[in-house]
Enzyme design. Structure first.
Site, mmCIF file in Angstrom:
data_model
loop_
_atom_site.group_PDB
_atom_site.id
_atom_site.type_symbol
_atom_site.label_atom_id
_atom_site.label_comp_id
_atom_site.label_asym_id
_atom_site.label_seq_id
_atom_site.Cartn_x
_atom_site.Cartn_y
_atom_site.Cartn_z
ATOM 1 N N PRO A 177 0.813 -1.224 0.000
ATOM 2 C CA PRO A 177 0.000 0.000 0.000
ATOM 3 C C PRO A 177 0.845 1.273 0.000
ATOM 4 O O PRO A 177 0.522 2.244 -0.683
ATOM 5 C CB PRO A 177 -0.835 -0.127 1.283
ATOM 6 C CG PRO A 177 -0.913 -1.594 1.538
ATOM 7 C CD PRO A 177 0.423 -2.121 1.116
ATOM 8 N N TYR A 178 1.942 1.261 0.759
ATOM 9 C CA TYR A 178 2.836 2.411 0.811
ATOM 10 C C TYR A 178 3.453 2.671 -0.558
ATOM 11 O O TYR A 178 3.483 3.815 -1.035
ATOM 12 C CB TYR A 178 3.923 2.139 1.853
ATOM 13 C CG TYR A 178 5.026 3.152 1.912
ATOM 14 C CD1 TYR A 178 4.847 4.375 2.553
ATOM 15 C CD2 TYR A 178 6.277 2.883 1.349
ATOM 16 C CE1 TYR A 178 5.871 5.314 2.620
ATOM 17 C CE2 TYR A 178 7.303 3.806 1.415
ATOM 18 C CZ TYR A 178 7.098 5.020 2.052
ATOM 19 O OH TYR A 178 8.107 5.933 2.114
ATOM 20 N N TYR A 179 3.934 1.614 -1.206
ATOM 21 C CA TYR A 179 4.556 1.783 -2.518
ATOM 22 C C TYR A 179 3.535 2.185 -3.581
ATOM 23 O O TYR A 179 3.852 2.969 -4.483
ATOM 24 C CB TYR A 179 5.281 0.506 -2.924
ATOM 25 C CG TYR A 179 6.685 0.433 -2.396
ATOM 26 C CD1 TYR A 179 7.665 1.312 -2.855
ATOM 27 C CD2 TYR A 179 7.047 -0.505 -1.430
ATOM 28 C CE1 TYR A 179 8.963 1.258 -2.373
ATOM 29 C CE2 TYR A 179 8.340 -0.570 -0.944
ATOM 30 C CZ TYR A 179 9.300 0.316 -1.414
ATOM 31 O OH TYR A 179 10.579 0.268 -0.932
ATOM 32 N N LYS A 189 3.121 5.933 -3.109
ATOM 33 C CA LYS A 189 4.275 6.695 -3.581
ATOM 34 C C LYS A 189 4.382 6.647 -5.103
ATOM 35 O O LYS A 189 4.668 7.663 -5.754
ATOM 36 C CB LYS A 189 5.562 6.162 -2.940
ATOM 37 C CG LYS A 189 5.653 6.395 -1.440
ATOM 38 C CD LYS A 189 5.610 7.881 -1.098
ATOM 39 C CE LYS A 189 5.809 8.149 0.375
ATOM 40 N NZ LYS A 189 5.621 9.577 0.713
#
Length: 214
Positions: free
Chosen positions: A128-130, A133
């Protein structure tokens, strides 16, 4: 140059505001979420504005209206779930880009993550973070803004060394947050880094020398 730092109360943000506040050629405005976060920045003689990435584009536009540049170094943090990652790291960044276009901002610097453009490096727990970003970077790149995207490796709280490696692609590595902040200041000062994307870790080169080769 007057710069709005979004995510000023984060660890990179605090280093960055400190550097800009004492720089003879810069002024800085720290965007914070809560009034009680003001004392840290008042001690640095830095201007503050209270605004939320989960608020409206108009709120963000107002926060940056008198600025020349914006640095986005905000994040939902490791203790939150994927929902906050989407609303802060992705949609918050998208709204900040839109607001910057409306406000006529000259420069926009995005703090992303190493390998954000390469799904083969994304671990399951960090997906989810990637995703956030990756797509925030693409939104910025497709905007009308003069941008620089900085993709640091694993962030540490070690003291900065001023020694970095910077390139379009790097192996996974770490870097002190203090050095990331120093690189951001260098990006603000260099027109040669406009519309550039690079990865960043600790290395063997002085910041100025490393950035010349981007």
């Amino acid at each position: 140059m007057k710069t709005l730092v979004i995510g000023a109360n984060g660890k990179i943000g605090q280093h960055l505001v400190r550097l800009l506040a004492k720089h003879p050629e810069h002024t800085v405005k720290a965007m914070i979420r809560k009034p009680e976060q003001r004392p840290f920045f008042e001690d640095l003689k830095a201007e503050t504005v209270v605004a939320s990435l989960e608020g409206s584009v108009a709120e963000l536009q107002k926060a940056m209206a008198d600025c020349d540049a914006v640095v986005f170094t905000a994040g939902s943090g490791a203790s939150t779930g994927a929902d906050k990652t989407m609303t802060v790291d992705l949609d918050g960044a998208a709204k900040a880009v839109e607001a910057a276009e409306l406000a006529g901002i000259d420069r926009f610097i995005m703090v992303s993550a190493i390998h954000a453009d390469d799904r083969s490096h994304w671990t399951k727990e960090m997906t989810p973070y990637y995703i956030a970003k990756h797509h925030a970077d693409r939104i910025l790149q497709s905007s009308s803004l003069a941008y620089t995207i900085v993709r640091p490796g694993l962030l540490t709280d070690d003291p900065g060394t001023g020694q970095i490696a910077a390139a379009g692609k790097l192996d996974v590595g770490s870097i002190p947050r203090e050095d990331v902040a120093a690189v951001i200041v260098a990006c603000l000062e260099s027109t040669d880094l406009t519309d550039k994307v690079f990865e960043l870790t600790s290395g063997d080169s002085q910041i100025e020398d490393a950035l010349k080769n981007i």
